[in-house]
Design a protein around this motif. Structure first.
Motif, PDB file in Angstrom:
ATOM      1  N   SER A  66      17.275  26.108 -32.586  1.00  0.00           N
ATOM      2  CA  SER A  66      18.638  25.946 -33.043  1.00  0.00           C
ATOM      3  C   SER A  66      18.940  25.351 -34.223  1.00  0.00           C
ATOM      4  CB  SER A  66      19.514  25.187 -31.978  1.00  0.00           C
ATOM      5  OG  SER A  66      19.246  25.739 -30.771  1.00  0.00           O
ATOM      6  N   TYR A  67      18.146  24.159 -34.485  1.00  0.00           N
ATOM      7  CA  TYR A  67      18.253  23.515 -35.934  1.00  0.00           C
ATOM      8  C   TYR A  67      17.811  24.567 -37.400  1.00  0.00           C
ATOM      9  CZ  TYR A  67      18.606  18.827 -34.268  1.00  0.00           C
ATOM     10  OH  TYR A  67      19.163  17.899 -33.444  1.00  0.00           O
ATOM     11  N   LEU A  68      16.746  25.414 -36.884  1.00  0.00           N
ATOM     12  CA  LEU A  68      16.190  26.281 -37.700  1.00  0.00           C
ATOM     13  C   LEU A  68      17.492  27.360 -38.109  1.00  0.00           C
ATOM     14  CD1 LEU A  68      14.227  27.662 -39.837  1.00  0.00           C
ATOM     15  CD2 LEU A  68      13.256  29.050 -37.815  1.00  0.00           C
ATOM     16  N   VAL A  69      18.076  28.020 -37.045  1.00  0.00           N
ATOM     17  CA  VAL A  69      18.997  29.015 -37.099  1.00  0.00           C
ATOM     18  C   VAL A  69      20.241  28.344 -37.826  1.00  0.00           C
ATOM     19  CG1 VAL A  69      20.798  30.310 -35.908  1.00  0.00           C
ATOM     20  CG2 VAL A  69      18.466  30.097 -34.986  1.00  0.00           C
ATOM     21  N   ILE A  70      20.696  27.075 -37.634  1.00  0.00           N
ATOM     22  CA  ILE A  70      21.757  26.481 -38.347  1.00  0.00           C
ATOM     23  C   ILE A  70      21.558  26.268 -39.731  1.00  0.00           C
ATOM     24  CG2 ILE A  70      23.010  24.337 -38.618  1.00  0.00           C
ATOM     25  CD1 ILE A  70      22.595  23.490 -35.658  1.00  0.00           C
ATOM     26  N   PHE A  71      20.513  25.884 -40.028  1.00  0.00           N
ATOM     27  CA  PHE A  71      20.162  25.945 -41.750  1.00  0.00           C
ATOM     28  C   PHE A  71      20.059  27.357 -42.411  1.00  0.00           C
ATOM     29  CE2 PHE A  71      18.421  21.445 -40.825  1.00  0.00           C
ATOM     30  CZ  PHE A  71      18.846  20.944 -42.124  1.00  0.00           C
ATOM     31  N   VAL A  72      19.659  28.276 -41.488  1.00  0.00           N
ATOM     32  CA  VAL A  72      19.483  29.689 -42.109  1.00  0.00           C
ATOM     33  C   VAL A  72      21.012  30.392 -42.299  1.00  0.00           C
ATOM     34  CG1 VAL A  72      19.216  32.104 -41.638  1.00  0.00           C
ATOM     35  CG2 VAL A  72      17.378  30.510 -41.315  1.00  0.00           C
ATOM     36  N   CYS A  73      22.027  29.930 -41.284  1.00  0.00           N
ATOM     37  CA  CYS A  73      23.246  30.252 -41.426  1.00  0.00           C
ATOM     38  C   CYS A  73      23.988  29.442 -42.317  1.00  0.00           C
ATOM     39  CB  CYS A  73      24.113  30.117 -39.952  1.00  0.00           C
ATOM     40  SG  CYS A  73      23.397  31.291 -38.802  1.00  0.00           S
ATOM     41  N   PHE A 101      23.812  20.760 -51.997  1.00  0.00           N
ATOM     42  CA  PHE A 101      24.377  19.585 -51.384  1.00  0.00           C
ATOM     43  C   PHE A 101      25.466  20.134 -50.293  1.00  0.00           C
ATOM     44  CE2 PHE A 101      28.107  16.580 -51.365  1.00  0.00           C
ATOM     45  CZ  PHE A 101      27.355  15.562 -50.853  1.00  0.00           C
ATOM     46  N   THR A 102      26.215  21.274 -50.305  1.00  0.00           N
ATOM     47  CA  THR A 102      27.249  21.649 -49.572  1.00  0.00           C
ATOM     48  C   THR A 102      26.421  22.297 -48.544  1.00  0.00           C
ATOM     49  OG1 THR A 102      28.723  22.279 -51.538  1.00  0.00           O
ATOM     50  CG2 THR A 102      29.365  23.129 -49.420  1.00  0.00           C
ATOM     51  N   GLN A 103      25.327  23.112 -48.673  1.00  0.00           N
ATOM     52  CA  GLN A 103      24.750  23.666 -47.638  1.00  0.00           C
ATOM     53  C   GLN A 103      24.088  22.735 -46.692  1.00  0.00           C
ATOM     54  OE1 GLN A 103      21.753  25.830 -49.516  1.00  0.00           O
ATOM     55  NE2 GLN A 103      23.171  27.545 -50.061  1.00  0.00           N
ATOM     56  N   LEU A 104      23.636  21.352 -47.389  1.00  0.00           N
ATOM     57  CA  LEU A 104      23.310  20.386 -46.235  1.00  0.00           C
ATOM     58  C   LEU A 104      24.272  19.584 -45.517  1.00  0.00           C
ATOM     59  CD1 LEU A 104      20.682  18.529 -48.816  1.00  0.00           C
ATOM     60  CD2 LEU A 104      20.240  19.685 -46.576  1.00  0.00           C
ATOM     61  N   LEU A 105      25.573  19.744 -46.326  1.00  0.00           N
ATOM     62  CA  LEU A 105      26.844  19.155 -45.479  1.00  0.00           C
ATOM     63  C   LEU A 105      27.327  19.924 -44.260  1.00  0.00           C
ATOM     64  CD1 LEU A 105      29.288  17.696 -48.399  1.00  0.00           C
ATOM     65  CD2 LEU A 105      28.093  16.357 -46.702  1.00  0.00           C
ATOM     66  N   LEU A 106      26.985  21.298 -44.434  1.00  0.00           N
ATOM     67  CA  LEU A 106      27.277  22.294 -43.540  1.00  0.00           C
ATOM     68  C   LEU A 106      26.367  22.221 -42.373  1.00  0.00           C
ATOM     69  CD1 LEU A 106      29.344  24.464 -42.308  1.00  0.00           C
ATOM     70  CD2 LEU A 106      28.082  25.865 -43.963  1.00  0.00           C
ATOM     71  N   ALA A 107      25.209  22.052 -42.784  1.00  0.00           N
ATOM     72  CA  ALA A 107      24.123  22.366 -41.773  1.00  0.00           C
ATOM     73  C   ALA A 107      24.123  20.816 -40.766  1.00  0.00           C
ATOM     74  CB  ALA A 107      22.666  22.312 -42.438  1.00  0.00           C
ATOM     75  N   CYS A 108      24.468  19.737 -41.653  1.00  0.00           N
ATOM     76  CA  CYS A 108      24.368  18.282 -40.905  1.00  0.00           C
ATOM     77  C   CYS A 108      25.646  18.282 -39.785  1.00  0.00           C
ATOM     78  CB  CYS A 108      24.492  17.189 -41.805  1.00  0.00           C
ATOM     79  SG  CYS A 108      23.029  16.940 -42.678  1.00  0.00           S
ATOM     80  N   ALA A 109      26.924  18.819 -40.513  1.00  0.00           N
ATOM     81  CA  ALA A 109      27.922  18.848 -39.677  1.00  0.00           C
ATOM     82  C   ALA A 109      27.671  19.911 -38.182  1.00  0.00           C
ATOM     83  CB  ALA A 109      29.175  19.570 -40.387  1.00  0.00           C
ATOM     84  N   ALA A 110      27.164  20.839 -38.486  1.00  0.00           N
ATOM     85  CA  ALA A 110      26.717  21.781 -37.418  1.00  0.00           C
ATOM     86  C   ALA A 110      25.911  21.154 -36.529  1.00  0.00           C
ATOM     87  CB  ALA A 110      26.191  23.481 -37.955  1.00  0.00           C
ATOM     88  N   ILE A 111      24.736  20.494 -37.061  1.00  0.00           N
ATOM     89  CA  ILE A 111      23.733  19.627 -36.060  1.00  0.00           C
ATOM     90  C   ILE A 111      24.290  18.590 -35.335  1.00  0.00           C
ATOM     91  CG2 ILE A 111      21.750  18.205 -36.183  1.00  0.00           C
ATOM     92  CD1 ILE A 111      20.767  19.801 -38.512  1.00  0.00           C
TER      93      ILE A 111
END
Length: 234
Positions: free
Chosen positions: A183-190, A201-211
Motif C-alpha cells: 500500500s505504501y508503494l502504491v501511495i508513493f507511485v500515485c 517536497f509536494t509529492q512527499l507531503l501528499l504521500a505522507c498525508a495519504a499514509i
C-alpha cells in the motif's frame, strides 16, 4: 408520522437550508473581492474572456463562501430529517460519522488550498516560454481551484470509506496491515503520477498525508472489528 407529515417536514427543512444559503450568499458577496485578490496572488492578474464571466465568477465565490458557512446547518437539517427513520444503532453510527466526514473533508480542502494549489500554480507558470504566455481567465482558474479542493476533500474520506467497508464485513484490518508495504508503494507511485506538481517536497507531503489516512483507516477498521466481537459475545 405519515407520508404527508414527512413531506411537510422535508419542505420546512429545505426552506431552512435555502434561507440559510441566501443569507450566507449576502455575507459571501462582501468576501468576493478579498477572495479573488487572495487567489490571484500567485499569478498577479486574472482576466475574463466573456462579458458575463467576471460576474459568474463573483456569484460562484459568493455561493461557495455561503456553502462553507452554512454547511454545518445543512448537515444538521439532513441529519435531523433522516434520523426520524433510523433505529438507535444507526443514529449512533451516523451521529459520529457525519461530523468526522465534514472535518476530514475540510482538512483535505485546506491541504489543497494552502499547500498543493499555490505550488501547482507556481509550477504551471514556469511552463511559459517565448511562444507561450499565461493569460489565465478567472473562470478556468477558479474551476481548477475548486476541483483540486474537491479532489483532496474526497481523498480525505478514505478512513471513513474503509471503516464503512469493514462495518459491512467486506474489509478486515489484518488484510490492510498485511499489505501495508504494498500500500505504501502504491501511495508513493500515485503521489508521483497524479500530483499536479512534479516537485519532490509536494509529492512527499501528499504521500505522507495519504499514509497517515491509511494508518487511521487501519485503526478504524480494527476498532470496528473489535466492536463486532464485543457485540457478538454479549
Amino acid at each position: 408520522m405519515n407520508f404527508w407529515e414527512h413531506l411537510g417536514e422535508l419542505r420546512q427543512r429545505l426552506l431552512t437550508c435555502i434561507y440559510c444559503l441566501a443569507a450566507g450568499t449576502v455575507l459571501g458577496a462582501f468576501a468576493v473581492n478579498p477572495v479573488i485578490a487572495w487567489l490571484a496572488r500567485p499569478v498577479g492578474t486574472l482576466v475574463f474572456l466573456h462579458p458575463t464571466e467576471a460576474f459568474a465568477a463573483q456569484v460562484k465565490i459568493a455561493v461557495g463562501v455561503s456553502f462553507l458557512l452554512c454547511f454545518p446547518v445543512l448537515l444538521y437539517q439532513m441529519w435531523a430529517f433522516i434520523a426520524a427513520g433510523l433505529d438507535q444503532k444507526e443514529k449512533k453510527y451516523l451521529g459520529w460519522v457525519v461530523p468526522f466526514s465534514y472535518t476530514f473533508f475540510m482538512m483535505g480542502a485546506a491541504f489543497s488550498t494552502f499547500l498543493v494549489f499555490p505550488k501547482a500554480v507556481a509550477f504551471l507558470l514556469t511552463l511559459r516560454s517565448e511562444h507561450l504566455e499565461p493569460m489565465l481567465s478567472v473562470e478556468s482558474y477558479l474551476n481548477f481551484f475548486v476541483l483540486l479542493g474537491l479532489a483532496f476533500g474526497i481523498l480525505f474520506q478514505l478512513p471513513l470509506a474503509l471503516h464503512f467497508l469493514a462495518k459491512l464485513g467486506i474489509l478486515r484490518a489484518d488484510f490492510l496491515a498485511h499489505n501495508r508495504r504494498i500500500s505504501y508503494l502504491v501511495i508513493f507511485v500515485c503521489a508521483t503520477l497524479f500530483n499536479p506538481v512534479p516537485e519532490v517536497f509536494t509529492q512527499l507531503l501528499l504521500a505522507c498525508a495519504a499514509i497517515g489516512l491509511f494508518e487511521l483507516s487501519i485503526f478504524l477498521v480494527k476498532w470496528e472489528t473489535k466492536q463486532k466481537k464485543i457485540s457478538g459475545t454479549s
